[in-house]
Write a protein that holds these residues in place. Structure first.
Motif, PDB file in Angstrom:
ATOM      1  N   ARG A 160       0.806  -1.228   0.000  1.00 38.89           N
ATOM      2  CA  ARG A 160       0.000   0.000   0.000  1.00 38.89           C
ATOM      3  C   ARG A 160       0.830   1.265   0.000  1.00 38.89           C
ATOM      4  NH1 ARG A 160      -3.992  -0.937   5.101  1.00 38.89           N
ATOM      5  NH2 ARG A 160      -5.694  -2.042   4.053  1.00 38.89           N
ATOM      6  N   LYS A 215      -9.731  -8.519   7.618  1.00 41.12           N
ATOM      7  CA  LYS A 215     -10.450  -7.587   6.734  1.00 41.12           C
ATOM      8  C   LYS A 215     -10.309  -7.940   5.259  1.00 41.12           C
ATOM      9  CE  LYS A 215     -10.098  -3.459   9.595  1.00 41.12           C
ATOM     10  NZ  LYS A 215      -9.475  -2.111   9.603  1.00 41.12           N
ATOM     11  N   ARG A 230      -7.722  -7.957   3.441  1.00 39.32           N
ATOM     12  CA  ARG A 230      -7.007  -6.798   2.894  1.00 39.32           C
ATOM     13  C   ARG A 230      -6.346  -7.053   1.541  1.00 39.32           C
ATOM     14  NH1 ARG A 230      -6.127  -6.709   8.389  1.00 39.32           N
ATOM     15  NH2 ARG A 230      -6.538  -4.737   9.435  1.00 39.32           N
ATOM     16  N   HIS A 270     -17.907   7.091   9.678  1.00 37.76           N
ATOM     17  CA  HIS A 270     -16.454   7.297   9.689  1.00 37.76           C
ATOM     18  C   HIS A 270     -15.995   7.465  11.131  1.00 37.76           C
ATOM     19  CE1 HIS A 270     -12.514   8.783   8.251  1.00 37.76           C
ATOM     20  NE2 HIS A 270     -12.583   9.626   9.273  1.00 37.76           N
ATOM     21  N   THR A 305     -13.235   8.672  13.777  1.00 36.91           N
ATOM     22  CA  THR A 305     -12.057   9.513  13.913  1.00 36.91           C
ATOM     23  C   THR A 305     -11.839   9.783  15.391  1.00 36.91           C
ATOM     24  OG1 THR A 305     -10.982  11.516  13.054  1.00 36.91           O
ATOM     25  CG2 THR A 305     -13.338  11.714  13.576  1.00 36.91           C
ATOM     26  N   GLY A 350     -14.092  19.479   6.041  1.00 38.92           N
ATOM     27  CA  GLY A 350     -14.739  18.229   5.657  1.00 38.92           C
ATOM     28  C   GLY A 350     -13.756  17.085   5.781  1.00 38.92           C
ATOM     29  N   GLN A 369     -11.136  14.702   4.386  1.00 41.95           N
ATOM     30  CA  GLN A 369     -10.188  14.677   3.273  1.00 41.95           C
ATOM     31  C   GLN A 369      -9.476  13.342   3.255  1.00 41.95           C
ATOM     32  OE1 GLN A 369      -9.851  17.201   1.074  1.00 41.95           O
ATOM     33  NE2 GLN A 369     -11.416  18.380   2.169  1.00 41.95           N
ATOM     34  N   ARG A 377      -3.987   8.978   2.098  1.00 43.17           N
ATOM     35  CA  ARG A 377      -4.445   7.831   1.295  1.00 43.17           C
ATOM     36  C   ARG A 377      -5.088   8.298  -0.015  1.00 43.17           C
ATOM     37  NH1 ARG A 377      -4.479   2.931   4.961  1.00 43.17           N
ATOM     38  NH2 ARG A 377      -4.447   3.819   7.035  1.00 43.17           N
ATOM     39  N   HIS A 432     -12.121   6.830   3.746  1.00 43.82           N
ATOM     40  CA  HIS A 432     -12.651   5.485   4.033  1.00 43.82           C
ATOM     41  C   HIS A 432     -13.902   5.579   4.916  1.00 43.82           C
ATOM     42  CE1 HIS A 432      -8.938   2.890   3.068  1.00 43.82           C
ATOM     43  NE2 HIS A 432      -8.793   4.072   2.506  1.00 43.82           N
ATOM     44  N   VAL A 492     -12.132   1.601  13.688  1.00 46.23           N
ATOM     45  CA  VAL A 492     -11.191   2.446  12.936  1.00 46.23           C
ATOM     46  C   VAL A 492     -10.748   3.625  13.808  1.00 46.23           C
ATOM     47  CG1 VAL A 492     -10.912   3.962  10.929  1.00 46.23           C
ATOM     48  CG2 VAL A 492     -12.103   1.780  10.675  1.00 46.23           C
ATOM     49  N   ARG A 529      -8.182   3.082  16.745  1.00 50.03           N
ATOM     50  CA  ARG A 529      -6.738   2.937  16.484  1.00 50.03           C
ATOM     51  C   ARG A 529      -5.985   4.169  16.978  1.00 50.03           C
ATOM     52  NH1 ARG A 529      -5.648   2.827  10.658  1.00 50.03           N
ATOM     53  NH2 ARG A 529      -7.271   4.380  10.734  1.00 50.03           N
ATOM     54  N   ARG A 530      -6.709   5.300  17.079  1.00 47.11           N
ATOM     55  CA  ARG A 530      -6.023   6.559  17.422  1.00 47.11           C
ATOM     56  C   ARG A 530      -6.387   7.112  18.796  1.00 47.11           C
ATOM     57  NH1 ARG A 530      -4.105   8.030  12.445  1.00 47.11           N
ATOM     58  NH2 ARG A 530      -5.271   7.062  10.766  1.00 47.11           N
TER      59      ARG A 530
HETATM   60  C1  HQG Z   1      -8.654  12.219   9.640  1.00 48.08           C
HETATM   61  C2  HQG Z   1      -7.527   1.009   8.272  1.00 48.08           C
HETATM   62  C3  HQG Z   1      -7.954  16.513   9.886  1.00 48.08           C
HETATM   63  C4  HQG Z   1      -9.479  10.954   9.572  1.00 48.08           C
HETATM   64  C5  HQG Z   1      -8.893   1.392   8.800  1.00 48.08           C
HETATM   65  C6  HQG Z   1      -8.474   9.921  10.062  1.00 48.08           C
HETATM   66  C7  HQG Z   1      -9.557   2.050   7.626  1.00 48.08           C
HETATM   67  C8  HQG Z   1      -8.818  14.590   9.010  1.00 48.08           C
HETATM   68  C9  HQG Z   1      -7.142  10.448   9.541  1.00 48.08           C
HETATM   69  C10 HQG Z   1      -8.418   2.575   6.810  1.00 48.08           C
HETATM   70  C11 HQG Z   1      -9.476  15.324   7.988  1.00 48.08           C
HETATM   71  C12 HQG Z   1      -6.675   9.720   8.313  1.00 48.08           C
HETATM   72  C13 HQG Z   1      -8.400   4.069   6.776  1.00 48.08           C
HETATM   73  C14 HQG Z   1      -9.303  16.719   7.985  1.00 48.08           C
HETATM   74  C15 HQG Z   1      -9.930  13.250   7.692  1.00 48.08           C
HETATM   75  N1  HQG Z   1      -8.537  17.270   8.940  1.00 48.08           N
HETATM   76  N2  HQG Z   1      -8.067  15.172   9.951  1.00 48.08           N
HETATM   77  N3  HQG Z   1      -9.892  17.521   7.059  1.00 48.08           N
HETATM   78  N4  HQG Z   1     -10.142  14.476   7.197  1.00 48.08           N
HETATM   79  N5  HQG Z   1      -9.126  13.308   8.791  1.00 48.08           N
HETATM   80  O1  HQG Z   1      -5.539   6.076   8.465  1.00 48.08           O
HETATM   81  O2  HQG Z   1     -10.097   6.389   7.817  1.00 48.08           O
HETATM   82  O3  HQG Z   1      -6.652  -1.887   9.052  1.00 48.08           O
HETATM   83  O4  HQG Z   1      -5.616   7.607   6.431  1.00 48.08           O
HETATM   84  O5  HQG Z   1     -10.635  11.056  10.400  1.00 48.08           O
HETATM   85  O6  HQG Z   1      -9.579   0.280   9.286  1.00 48.08           O
HETATM   86  O7  HQG Z   1      -8.506   6.321   9.835  1.00 48.08           O
HETATM   87  O8  HQG Z   1      -5.139  -0.544   7.616  1.00 48.08           O
HETATM   88  O9  HQG Z   1      -7.734   6.888   7.475  1.00 48.08           O
HETATM   89  O10 HQG Z   1      -8.436   9.859  11.466  1.00 48.08           O
HETATM   90  O11 HQG Z   1     -10.334   1.222   6.838  1.00 48.08           O
HETATM   91  O12 HQG Z   1      -6.746  -2.157   6.600  1.00 48.08           O
HETATM   92  O13 HQG Z   1      -7.366  11.812   9.218  1.00 48.08           O
HETATM   93  O14 HQG Z   1      -7.222   2.073   7.426  1.00 48.08           O
HETATM   94  O15 HQG Z   1      -7.575  -0.166   7.567  1.00 48.08           O
HETATM   95  O16 HQG Z   1      -6.244   8.447   8.717  1.00 48.08           O
HETATM   96  O17 HQG Z   1      -8.392   4.583   8.110  1.00 48.08           O
HETATM   97  P1  HQG Z   1      -6.200   7.204   7.735  1.00 48.08           P
HETATM   98  P2  HQG Z   1      -8.763   6.087   8.391  1.00 48.08           P
HETATM   99  P3  HQG Z   1      -6.455  -1.258   7.708  1.00 48.08           P
END
Ligand code: HQG
Length: 182
Positions: A18, A64, A66, A101, A103, A115, A117, A121, A125, A136, A139-140
């Motif tokens: 990835r 998942k 993946r 979603h 977060t 909004g 973004q 990635r 998602h 999801v 994780r944070r």
């Molecule tokens: C946040 C894992 C500030 C967003 C999971 C997230 C998922 C913003 C983080 C997949 C924002 C991005 C993806 C904005 C979004 N300003 N923060 N405007 N817009 N965000 O990891 O969705 O296990 O790239 O809320 O299960 O957390 O790896 O995306 O917290 O399916 O297969 O920015 O990754 O899958 O974080 O996770 P990520 P995600 P796997």
């Protein structure tokens, strides 16, 4: 197989399929596929023991789903989640009225401003159920669940994709389609 071994392999595959194939000198084609023999050889050369049997197990049993093989199992790719640019030829699908979603609080102010973004990635998602979004977000930190008015977005012309492993993807979610937790 030991679940810890499977998880470690899954994590390493996520990294090279990835985000960073160059870590082991691997090349992905424009559709994100890596050659299975090359992947195995280059993983092993870098100290991550991998063989066909381990790879089959991880693809089949991954929580998942993946990763996926091509038809003759000579190639493998991640079904979503990339930061490298790949053309996955994702299915365009009409979503239900709401998607979710997960977060964390620290991102809420920025999301209220810009909004959702895609950040690093290729897509934003989303999931069809809150439970997945909770995982999801967790994780944070303490998860904050956003409800996305996906039906309305779709009717307004936004495109939604469903990955092979049933993750909902879109390019962005403007603030007006997001319901924040109170
Ligand atoms: C946040 C894992 C500030 C967003 C999971 C997230 C998922 C913003 C983080 C997949 C924002 C991005 C993806 C904005 C979004 N300003 N923060 N405007 N817009 N965000 O990891 O969705 O296990 O790239 O809320 O299960 O957390 O790896 O995306 O917290 O399916 O297969 O920015 O990754 O899958 O974080 O996770 P990520 P995600 P796997």
């Amino acid at each position: 197989m030991n679940e810890k071994t499977a998880k470690n392999i899954s994590k390493f595959l996520s990294l090279v399929l990835r985000h960073s194939p160059q870590t082991i000198g691997l090349k992905l084609d424009e559709n994100g596929w890596a050659d299975v023999e090359e992947l195995i050889a280059k993983c092993s050369r870098n100290g991550n023991v991998l063989n066909k049997e381990l790879l089959d197990y991880v693809v089949e049993n991954n929580d998942k789903k993946r990763f996926a093989f091509n038809e003759d199992k000579t190639k493998i790719r991640a079904s979503q989640g990339h930061s490298v640019t790949v053309e996955l030829n994702l299915r365009i699908v009409e979503p239900l009225d709401y998607l979710y979603h997960g977060t964390v609080q620290a991102s809420i102010d920025a999301i209220k401003e810009k909004g959702l973004q895609k950040m690093s990635r290729q897509h934003v998602h989303l999931s069809k159920d809150r439970e997945t979004a909770i995982k999801v977000g967790s994780r944070r930190g303490v998860p904050q669940i956003l409800t996305i008015k996906s039906g309305e977005m779709f009717r307004d012309g936004f495109t939604f994709y469903l990955s092979e492993n049933n993750v909902w993807l879109t390019d962005e979610v403007p603030v007006k389609y997001i319901e924040f937790p109170s």
